[in-house]
Design a protein around this motif. Structure first.
Motif, PDB file in Angstrom:
ATOM      1  N   ARG A 161       0.827  -1.213   0.000  1.00 46.31           N
ATOM      2  CA  ARG A 161       0.000   0.000   0.000  1.00 46.31           C
ATOM      3  C   ARG A 161       0.858   1.258   0.000  1.00 46.31           C
ATOM      4  O   ARG A 161       0.563   2.222  -0.701  1.00 46.31           O
ATOM      5  N   GLU A 162       1.923   1.238   0.800  1.00 45.87           N
ATOM      6  CA  GLU A 162       2.827   2.397   0.863  1.00 45.87           C
ATOM      7  C   GLU A 162       3.475   2.641  -0.502  1.00 45.87           C
ATOM      8  O   GLU A 162       3.558   3.767  -0.967  1.00 45.87           O
ATOM      9  N   TYR A 163       3.936   1.562  -1.137  1.00 45.57           N
ATOM     10  CA  TYR A 163       4.530   1.697  -2.469  1.00 45.57           C
ATOM     11  C   TYR A 163       3.498   2.214  -3.477  1.00 45.57           C
ATOM     12  O   TYR A 163       3.784   3.130  -4.245  1.00 45.57           O
ATOM     13  N   ASN A 164       2.303   1.624  -3.492  1.00 54.21           N
ATOM     14  CA  ASN A 164       1.271   2.054  -4.442  1.00 54.21           C
ATOM     15  C   ASN A 164       0.941   3.529  -4.276  1.00 54.21           C
ATOM     16  O   ASN A 164       0.796   4.260  -5.259  1.00 54.21           O
ATOM     17  N   GLN A 165       0.837   3.975  -3.032  1.00 52.09           N
ATOM     18  CA  GLN A 165       0.537   5.380  -2.770  1.00 52.09           C
ATOM     19  C   GLN A 165       1.678   6.271  -3.260  1.00 52.09           C
ATOM     20  O   GLN A 165       1.441   7.305  -3.899  1.00 52.09           O
ATOM     21  N   CYS A 166       2.901   5.890  -2.987  1.00 54.85           N
ATOM     22  CA  CYS A 166       4.070   6.649  -3.426  1.00 54.85           C
ATOM     23  C   CYS A 166       4.117   6.715  -4.951  1.00 54.85           C
ATOM     24  O   CYS A 166       4.268   7.790  -5.533  1.00 54.85           O
ATOM     25  N   PHE A 167       3.985   5.575  -5.605  1.00 55.95           N
ATOM     26  CA  PHE A 167       4.073   5.534  -7.062  1.00 55.95           C
ATOM     27  C   PHE A 167       2.956   6.343  -7.711  1.00 55.95           C
ATOM     28  O   PHE A 167       3.203   7.127  -8.628  1.00 55.95           O
ATOM     29  N   ASN A 168       1.729   6.153  -7.245  1.00 57.08           N
ATOM     30  CA  ASN A 168       0.607   6.879  -7.839  1.00 57.08           C
ATOM     31  C   ASN A 168       0.774   8.383  -7.684  1.00 57.08           C
ATOM     32  O   ASN A 168       0.485   9.151  -8.611  1.00 57.08           O
ATOM     33  N   SER A 169       1.252   8.817  -6.538  1.00 51.63           N
ATOM     34  CA  SER A 169       1.489  10.234  -6.294  1.00 51.63           C
ATOM     35  C   SER A 169       2.564  10.764  -7.245  1.00 51.63           C
ATOM     36  O   SER A 169       2.392  11.798  -7.887  1.00 51.63           O
ATOM     37  N   TRP A 170       3.691  10.051  -7.350  1.00 48.11           N
ATOM     38  CA  TRP A 170       4.769  10.462  -8.254  1.00 48.11           C
ATOM     39  C   TRP A 170       4.283  10.483  -9.704  1.00 48.11           C
ATOM     40  O   TRP A 170       4.565  11.426 -10.442  1.00 48.11           O
ATOM     41  N   PHE A 171       3.552   9.462 -10.090  1.00 52.16           N
ATOM     42  CA  PHE A 171       3.090   9.349 -11.476  1.00 52.16           C
ATOM     43  C   PHE A 171       2.213  10.539 -11.860  1.00 52.16           C
ATOM     44  O   PHE A 171       2.402  11.149 -12.905  1.00 52.16           O
ATOM     45  N   VAL A 172       1.255  10.880 -10.987  1.00 52.97           N
ATOM     46  CA  VAL A 172       0.311  11.966 -11.283  1.00 52.97           C
ATOM     47  C   VAL A 172       0.974  13.336 -11.132  1.00 52.97           C
ATOM     48  O   VAL A 172       0.824  14.206 -11.993  1.00 52.97           O
ATOM     49  N   GLU A 173       1.715  13.516 -10.050  1.00 54.73           N
ATOM     50  CA  GLU A 173       2.251  14.838  -9.740  1.00 54.73           C
ATOM     51  C   GLU A 173       3.522  15.182 -10.499  1.00 54.73           C
ATOM     52  O   GLU A 173       3.835  16.363 -10.669  1.00 54.73           O
ATOM     53  N   LYS A 174       4.255  14.205 -10.949  1.00 57.13           N
ATOM     54  CA  LYS A 174       5.527  14.463 -11.638  1.00 57.13           C
ATOM     55  C   LYS A 174       5.513  13.954 -13.077  1.00 57.13           C
ATOM     56  O   LYS A 174       5.621  14.717 -14.019  1.00 57.13           O
TER      57      LYS A 174
ATOM     58  N   GLY B  43       5.394  15.863 -17.116  1.00 55.14           N
ATOM     59  CA  GLY B  43       6.615  15.988 -17.895  1.00 55.14           C
ATOM     60  C   GLY B  43       7.901  15.924 -17.093  1.00 55.14           C
ATOM     61  O   GLY B  43       8.975  16.067 -17.648  1.00 55.14           O
ATOM     62  N   ASP B  44       7.814  15.728 -15.810  1.00 55.22           N
ATOM     63  CA  ASP B  44       9.007  15.599 -14.980  1.00 55.22           C
ATOM     64  C   ASP B  44       9.417  14.133 -14.974  1.00 55.22           C
ATOM     65  O   ASP B  44       8.844  13.316 -14.277  1.00 55.22           O
ATOM     66  N   GLY B  45      10.396  13.809 -15.788  1.00 59.54           N
ATOM     67  CA  GLY B  45      10.835  12.414 -15.912  1.00 59.54           C
ATOM     68  C   GLY B  45      11.916  12.046 -14.924  1.00 59.54           C
ATOM     69  O   GLY B  45      12.650  11.100 -15.144  1.00 59.54           O
ATOM     70  N   SER B  46      12.004  12.800 -13.827  1.00 58.13           N
ATOM     71  CA  SER B  46      13.036  12.507 -12.838  1.00 58.13           C
ATOM     72  C   SER B  46      12.834  11.115 -12.250  1.00 58.13           C
ATOM     73  O   SER B  46      11.771  10.519 -12.367  1.00 58.13           O
ATOM     74  N   ARG B  47      13.855  10.656 -11.602  1.00 57.25           N
ATOM     75  CA  ARG B  47      13.873   9.306 -11.035  1.00 57.25           C
ATOM     76  C   ARG B  47      12.655   9.047 -10.151  1.00 57.25           C
ATOM     77  O   ARG B  47      12.239   9.880  -9.376  1.00 57.25           O
ATOM     78  N   ASP B  48      12.113   7.873 -10.277  1.00 55.96           N
ATOM     79  CA  ASP B  48      10.998   7.416  -9.444  1.00 55.96           C
ATOM     80  C   ASP B  48      11.497   7.307  -8.004  1.00 55.96           C
ATOM     81  O   ASP B  48      12.380   6.501  -7.719  1.00 55.96           O
ATOM     82  N   PRO B  49      10.953   8.100  -7.070  1.00 58.96           N
ATOM     83  CA  PRO B  49      11.436   8.087  -5.686  1.00 58.96           C
ATOM     84  C   PRO B  49      10.968   6.869  -4.893  1.00 58.96           C
ATOM     85  O   PRO B  49      11.316   6.726  -3.722  1.00 58.96           O
ATOM     86  N   CYS B  50      10.226   5.987  -5.522  1.00 61.82           N
ATOM     87  CA  CYS B  50       9.616   4.860  -4.812  1.00 61.82           C
ATOM     88  C   CYS B  50      10.370   3.549  -5.006  1.00 61.82           C
ATOM     89  O   CYS B  50       9.910   2.493  -4.562  1.00 61.82           O
ATOM     90  N   THR B  51      11.511   3.608  -5.651  1.00 65.02           N
ATOM     91  CA  THR B  51      12.257   2.399  -5.983  1.00 65.02           C
ATOM     92  C   THR B  51      12.603   1.568  -4.753  1.00 65.02           C
ATOM     93  O   THR B  51      12.461   0.341  -4.767  1.00 65.02           O
ATOM     94  N   ASP B  52      13.049   2.213  -3.684  1.00 69.39           N
ATOM     95  CA  ASP B  52      13.412   1.458  -2.480  1.00 69.39           C
ATOM     96  C   ASP B  52      12.194   0.768  -1.874  1.00 69.39           C
ATOM     97  O   ASP B  52      12.288  -0.377  -1.415  1.00 69.39           O
ATOM     98  N   LEU B  53      11.056   1.456  -1.867  1.00 66.28           N
ATOM     99  CA  LEU B  53       9.821   0.846  -1.369  1.00 66.28           C
ATOM    100  C   LEU B  53       9.447  -0.367  -2.214  1.00 66.28           C
ATOM    101  O   LEU B  53       9.022  -1.393  -1.690  1.00 66.28           O
ATOM    102  N   PHE B  54       9.605  -0.228  -3.532  1.00 63.45           N
ATOM    103  CA  PHE B  54       9.287  -1.342  -4.427  1.00 63.45           C
ATOM    104  C   PHE B  54      10.175  -2.541  -4.122  1.00 63.45           C
ATOM    105  O   PHE B  54       9.692  -3.673  -4.013  1.00 63.45           O
ATOM    106  N   LYS B  55      11.463  -2.293  -3.959  1.00 62.95           N
ATOM    107  CA  LYS B  55      12.396  -3.393  -3.716  1.00 62.95           C
ATOM    108  C   LYS B  55      12.080  -4.106  -2.411  1.00 62.95           C
ATOM    109  O   LYS B  55      12.092  -5.339  -2.354  1.00 62.95           O
TER     110      LYS B  55
END
Length: 76
Positions: free
Chosen positions: A13-26, A30-42
Motif C-alpha cells: 500500500r505504501e509503495y502504491n501510494q508513493c508511485f501513484n502520487s509520483w506518477f500523477v504529480e511528476k 513531464g518531470d521524468g526525474s527518477r521514481d522516488p519509490c524504488t526502495d519501497l518497491f524493492k
C-alpha cells in the motif's frame, strides 16, 4: 488488494501510494526525474518473494517484471 503475504500488505500500500502520487504529480506533468519509490518497491518485492517461498508456491518458468528488468522482446 492485499498482498500474498500478510506482512507485505502495508508495504504494498505504501509503495502504491508513493508511485501513484509520483506518477500523477511528476511524470504526467513531464518531470521524468527518477521514481522516488524504488526502495519501497524493492522492499515490497523482497517481502513477496519471501512469502512465496514460505507458502511453497511454485513459480518455475514464471518471469517477474519489476524495476530494473527489461520487458523481453517478442520474437515475431
Amino acid at each position: 488488494m492485499n498482498s500474498i503475504g500478510e506482512a507485505c500488505t502495508n508495504m504494498k500500500r505504501e509503495y502504491n501510494q508513493c508511485f501513484n502520487s509520483w506518477f500523477v504529480e511528476k511524470f504526467l506533468k513531464g518531470d521524468g526525474s527518477r521514481d522516488p519509490c524504488t526502495d519501497l518497491f524493492k522492499r515490497s518485492q523482497q517481502c513477496v518473494q519471501k512469502a512465496i517461498k514460505e507458502k511453497e508456491i511454485p513459480i518455475e518458468g514464471l518471469e517477474l517484471m519489476g524495476h530494473g528488468k527489461e520487458k523481453p522482446e517478442s520474437s515475431s
